[in-house]
Design an enzyme around this catalytic site. Structure first.
Site, PDB file in Angstrom:
ATOM      1  N   GLY A  10       0.799  -1.234   0.000  1.00  0.00           N
ATOM      2  CA  GLY A  10       0.000   0.000   0.000  1.00  0.00           C
ATOM      3  C   GLY A  10       0.823   1.272   0.000  1.00  0.00           C
ATOM      4  O   GLY A  10       0.268   2.367   0.083  1.00  0.00           O
ATOM      5  N   SER A  11       2.137   1.132  -0.112  1.00  0.00           N
ATOM      6  CA  SER A  11       2.999   2.322   0.021  1.00  0.00           C
ATOM      7  C   SER A  11       3.163   3.129  -1.255  1.00  0.00           C
ATOM      8  O   SER A  11       3.570   4.290  -1.206  1.00  0.00           O
ATOM      9  CB  SER A  11       4.387   1.880   0.521  1.00  0.00           C
ATOM     10  OG  SER A  11       4.857   0.798  -0.252  1.00  0.00           O
ATOM     11  N   ASP A  60       7.432  -8.449   4.379  1.00  0.00           N
ATOM     12  CA  ASP A  60       7.634  -8.981   3.028  1.00  0.00           C
ATOM     13  C   ASP A  60       6.607 -10.103   2.874  1.00  0.00           C
ATOM     14  O   ASP A  60       6.746 -11.164   3.503  1.00  0.00           O
ATOM     15  CB  ASP A  60       9.074  -9.512   2.907  1.00  0.00           C
ATOM     16  CG  ASP A  60       9.322 -10.202   1.573  1.00  0.00           C
ATOM     17  OD1 ASP A  60       8.359 -10.508   0.854  1.00  0.00           O
ATOM     18  OD2 ASP A  60      10.506 -10.454   1.260  1.00  0.00           O
ATOM     19  N   VAL A  61       5.568  -9.854   2.077  1.00  0.00           N
ATOM     20  CA  VAL A  61       4.445 -10.807   2.054  1.00  0.00           C
ATOM     21  C   VAL A  61       4.758 -12.102   1.294  1.00  0.00           C
ATOM     22  O   VAL A  61       3.935 -13.001   1.261  1.00  0.00           O
ATOM     23  CB  VAL A  61       3.138 -10.152   1.522  1.00  0.00           C
ATOM     24  CG1 VAL A  61       2.603  -9.134   2.504  1.00  0.00           C
ATOM     25  CG2 VAL A  61       3.307  -9.558   0.134  1.00  0.00           C
ATOM     26  N   SER A 139      -3.488  -9.149 -13.465  1.00  0.00           N
ATOM     27  CA  SER A 139      -2.988  -8.342 -14.586  1.00  0.00           C
ATOM     28  C   SER A 139      -3.599  -8.866 -15.874  1.00  0.00           C
ATOM     29  O   SER A 139      -3.931 -10.049 -15.975  1.00  0.00           O
ATOM     30  CB  SER A 139      -1.463  -8.467 -14.673  1.00  0.00           C
ATOM     31  OG  SER A 139      -0.992  -8.009 -15.921  1.00  0.00           O
ATOM     32  N   TYR A 152       6.029 -13.679 -14.784  1.00  0.00           N
ATOM     33  CA  TYR A 152       5.006 -12.755 -14.267  1.00  0.00           C
ATOM     34  C   TYR A 152       3.613 -13.173 -14.765  1.00  0.00           C
ATOM     35  O   TYR A 152       2.649 -13.189 -13.990  1.00  0.00           O
ATOM     36  CB  TYR A 152       5.348 -11.336 -14.731  1.00  0.00           C
ATOM     37  CG  TYR A 152       4.394 -10.245 -14.281  1.00  0.00           C
ATOM     38  CD1 TYR A 152       4.459  -9.723 -12.988  1.00  0.00           C
ATOM     39  CD2 TYR A 152       3.445  -9.704 -15.162  1.00  0.00           C
ATOM     40  CE1 TYR A 152       3.595  -8.706 -12.585  1.00  0.00           C
ATOM     41  CE2 TYR A 152       2.591  -8.694 -14.766  1.00  0.00           C
ATOM     42  CZ  TYR A 152       2.670  -8.190 -13.475  1.00  0.00           C
ATOM     43  OH  TYR A 152       1.815  -7.178 -13.079  1.00  0.00           O
ATOM     44  N   ALA A 155       2.438 -16.153 -12.837  1.00  0.00           N
ATOM     45  CA  ALA A 155       2.025 -15.783 -11.473  1.00  0.00           C
ATOM     46  C   ALA A 155       0.629 -15.179 -11.481  1.00  0.00           C
ATOM     47  O   ALA A 155      -0.214 -15.511 -10.636  1.00  0.00           O
ATOM     48  CB  ALA A 155       3.031 -14.799 -10.866  1.00  0.00           C
ATOM     49  N   LYS A 156       0.352 -14.295 -12.447  1.00  0.00           N
ATOM     50  CA  LYS A 156      -0.952 -13.624 -12.480  1.00  0.00           C
ATOM     51  C   LYS A 156      -2.058 -14.589 -12.941  1.00  0.00           C
ATOM     52  O   LYS A 156      -3.192 -14.512 -12.454  1.00  0.00           O
ATOM     53  CB  LYS A 156      -0.890 -12.382 -13.370  1.00  0.00           C
ATOM     54  CG  LYS A 156       0.047 -11.284 -12.840  1.00  0.00           C
ATOM     55  CD  LYS A 156      -0.329 -10.809 -11.440  1.00  0.00           C
ATOM     56  CE  LYS A 156       0.459  -9.586 -11.007  1.00  0.00           C
ATOM     57  NZ  LYS A 156       0.109  -9.119  -9.656  1.00  0.00           N
ATOM     58  N   ILE A 185      -1.131   0.840 -16.258  1.00  0.00           N
ATOM     59  CA  ILE A 185      -1.480   1.902 -15.305  1.00  0.00           C
ATOM     60  C   ILE A 185      -0.213   2.702 -15.013  1.00  0.00           C
ATOM     61  O   ILE A 185       0.872   2.136 -14.903  1.00  0.00           O
ATOM     62  CB  ILE A 185      -2.030   1.272 -13.986  1.00  0.00           C
ATOM     63  CG1 ILE A 185      -3.191   0.294 -14.268  1.00  0.00           C
ATOM     64  CG2 ILE A 185      -2.448   2.361 -12.984  1.00  0.00           C
ATOM     65  CD1 ILE A 185      -4.421   0.887 -14.923  1.00  0.00           C
TER      66      ILE A 185
END
Ligand code: NAP
Length: 242
Positions: A10-11, A60-61, A139, A152, A155-156, A185
């Site tokens: 969220g940063s 770190d999630v 994504s 990537y 993963a999505k 985005i």
């Protein structure tokens, strides 16, 4: 009614916009960050000045032990977790043949395994309360696949699979699970794309522009409000993939 929301990553970027939109609604926010401590603190300070409730927590999630601490913090603070937004993510552009085992693990663990950890840690609380809403930020590449971003894209796509399967499993507990699949985005994630490459992408988008972080945050708000939507992959991409 005020809800408790955990937002991973969220940063900055999309996560920051989601934090700000949901804080404005009066929800209690737990903003997770990994490296951008100063940015997280600044968002918290601004929201406090506006009378909003944003707590920040470093984790770190991709690591189970850190996810456990994040979720324990949220539960000790607010008792219940109503909404989980799995937004944290990183991308990498590489030829498939150049992807190392370490690259593969980092991309899969950060974008996909993180959601596995978060959902498993949060769900007992949601199941106990017989309500909940999980939103995964996947994504367009999870649906269409991206050249030079195979790990990537995998993963999505995995995240979208998790969304559909978990929605079936936890629907009877009144818990909804959906994905939002953004197109392109304007965030740091795309800062290395050249102007001319961006123009080439824009020429393929029917709405003729790159999306804003606010437009993703608005889709999140809509998914929270509409309580009859689950198991869906919601495209927010200007029509880039129809
Ligand atoms: P961004 O501006 O680069 O921000 C990424 C966020 O994820 C940061 O807040 C970062 O936190 C956090 N993060 C990264 N690794 C983390 C970890 N291990 N643990 C906790 N937090 C972590 O990217 P963005 O564009 O906003 O992307 C947000 C999500 O949207 C990602 O899942 C991305 O794949 C997806 N997405 C983006 C686009 C796009 O065009 N931008 C398109 C489709 C999908 P710190 O800075 O604190 O480390």
């Amino acid at each position: 009614m005020n809800k408790t929301v955990i937002i991973t990553g969220g940063s900055r970027g999309i996560g920051e916009a989601i934090v700000k939109e949901l804080a404005k609604e009066g929800h209690n926010i737990i903003l997770n960050y990994n490296k951008s401590e100063q940015k997280a603190k600044k968002i918290q300070e601004e929201s406090t000045k506006n009378g909003q409730h944003v707590e920040i927590f470093q984790a770190d999630v991709s690591k189970r032990e850190e996810v456990k601490k994040l979720v324990n913090f949220a539960i000790s603070k607010y008792k219940n977790i109503d909404i989980l937004i799995n937004n944290a993510g990183i991308s990498q552009t590489k030829l498939f043949t150049d992807i190392t085992q370490e690259d593969w693990n980092t991309i899969i663990n950060t974008n996909l395994t993180s959601a596995f950890h978060m959902c498993q840690e949060v769900l007992p609380n949601m199941i106990h309360n017989k309500k909940g809403c999980i939103i995964n930020i996947s994504s367009i590449w999870g649906t269409t696949g991206a050249s030079c971003e195979v790990h990537y894209s995998v993963a999505k796509a995995g995240l979208d699979g998790l969304t559909k399967a978990l929605a079936k499993e936890v629907g009877p507990s009144n818990i909804r699970v959906n994905s939002i699949a953004p197109g392109i985005i304007e965030t740091d994630m795309n800062k290395n794309i050249s102007r001319s490459d961006k123009n080439d992408i824009i020429s393929e988008i029917p709405l003729g522009r790159i999306g804003s972080t606010l437009e993703i945050a608005k889709a999140v708000k809509w998914l929270i409000e509409d309580e009859y939507v689950t198991g869906q992959i919601i495209s927010v991409n200007g029509g880039w993939n129809i």
